[in-house]
Design an enzyme around this catalytic site. Structure first.
Site, mmCIF file in Angstrom:
data_model
loop_
_atom_site.group_PDB
_atom_site.id
_atom_site.type_symbol
_atom_site.label_atom_id
_atom_site.label_comp_id
_atom_site.label_asym_id
_atom_site.label_seq_id
_atom_site.Cartn_x
_atom_site.Cartn_y
_atom_site.Cartn_z
ATOM 1 N N SER A 39 0.888 -1.355 -0.388
ATOM 2 C CA SER A 39 0.040 0.088 -0.074
ATOM 3 C C SER A 39 0.800 1.201 -0.432
ATOM 4 C CB SER A 39 -0.464 -0.108 1.425
ATOM 5 O OG SER A 39 -2.243 -0.879 1.421
ATOM 6 N N GLU A 73 -0.820 19.100 -5.484
ATOM 7 C CA GLU A 73 -1.691 19.098 -6.316
ATOM 8 C C GLU A 73 -2.714 17.905 -5.280
ATOM 9 O OE1 GLU A 73 1.128 18.503 -7.621
ATOM 10 O OE2 GLU A 73 1.304 20.860 -8.389
ATOM 11 N N SER A 74 -2.252 17.432 -4.326
ATOM 12 C CA SER A 74 -3.956 16.048 -3.542
ATOM 13 C C SER A 74 -2.825 14.754 -3.711
ATOM 14 C CB SER A 74 -4.603 15.676 -4.308
ATOM 15 O OG SER A 74 -5.942 17.725 -4.485
ATOM 16 N N HIS A 112 -2.664 -0.306 -3.689
ATOM 17 C CA HIS A 112 -3.169 -0.231 -3.270
ATOM 18 C C HIS A 112 -3.218 -2.610 -4.862
ATOM 19 C CE1 HIS A 112 -4.208 1.928 -0.067
ATOM 20 N NE2 HIS A 112 -4.404 2.531 -0.793
ATOM 21 N N CYS A 160 -5.995 19.278 -8.522
ATOM 22 C CA CYS A 160 -6.332 20.096 -8.410
ATOM 23 C C CYS A 160 -5.049 20.780 -9.789
ATOM 24 C CB CYS A 160 -6.206 21.159 -6.837
ATOM 25 S SG CYS A 160 -7.465 19.942 -6.536
#
Lengths: 139, 139
Positions: free
Chosen positions: B55, B62-63, B68, B83
């Site tokens: 994971s 930008e986020s 996973h 974003c």
């Protein structure tokens, strides 16, 4: 390990801007949300932006929780992805309440659905909640 | 900062199991994907599971990007949320190719759409790709 997972994307608005700009508090809220959802926290990565806003991710043994905030708009975008017995809905509701959100919109997607050795995803629900209302399932 | 963001959920299968179990390689691939998408990496959190699976999350300015993996099924679940000018589609295609995926399914959601001071989300597209085909937009 089973591949099936539940992924909830949640946009919340009308939130308390001070909370949305408080990295330590957001980290605490997300870790508590993971516990409420019966998930096990493995790692966290949070970042505070200048002049404001926080991005943070909690890696759990059942996948992850994330938050990105815009205090200037009282808005935050979250996603909660869990596998196994963890319950992402509980985590969502807990966080929305802690942020004092007055408007909540969620989309729930089932991940890792096996069909002929291919793994696919499916949109299983959309919900919206206004201040004082219950979380309503959208058509 | 503008609230609008593009969030792509991607399920890939038929992948190379050795790559899906290689934490350092996956970290490298995701960081490269962030660069291809013109995103700036801020932090990473990766975890290897026993007996297998990884994971990982890359927090970008930008986020975030997340992965996973289930090597035993040749399957991985990813999400790319960006974003501004970053392009999550490019990041998705780059990663799918690096994992040698033969089947790809994506759902794209627009986040943080402002309507009367409420911020909402909307499903804007679903795509599927079989080995050798182009990425097709689903109805």
């Amino acid at each position: 390990m089973r591949t099936e997972g539940r992924h909830i994307l949640m946009d919340v608005s009308g939130c308390n801007p001070e909370i949305l700009n408080n990295l330590e508090l957001l980290k605490k809220i997300l870790k508590e949300a993971a516990e409420y959802a019966n998930a096990t926290v493995l790692d966290v990565a949070f970042h505070h932006f200048t002049p404001q806003g926080v991005s943070g991710v909690v890696v759990i043994s059942e996948s992850h929780l994330s938050i990105h905030t815009w205090p200037e708009y009282g808005y935050a975008a979250l996603d909660f992805y869990t596998c196994g017995d963890a319950d992402p809905k509980t985590a969502c509701e807990y966080v929305a309440e802690k942020l004092s959100a007055t408007h909540i919109q969620t989309t729930e997607i089932e991940r890792g659905i096996e069909k002929n050795e291919r793994y696919t995803q499916e949109i299983v629900g959309k919900r919206v909640k206004e201040d004082g209302e219950k979380l309503l399932v959208l058509p």
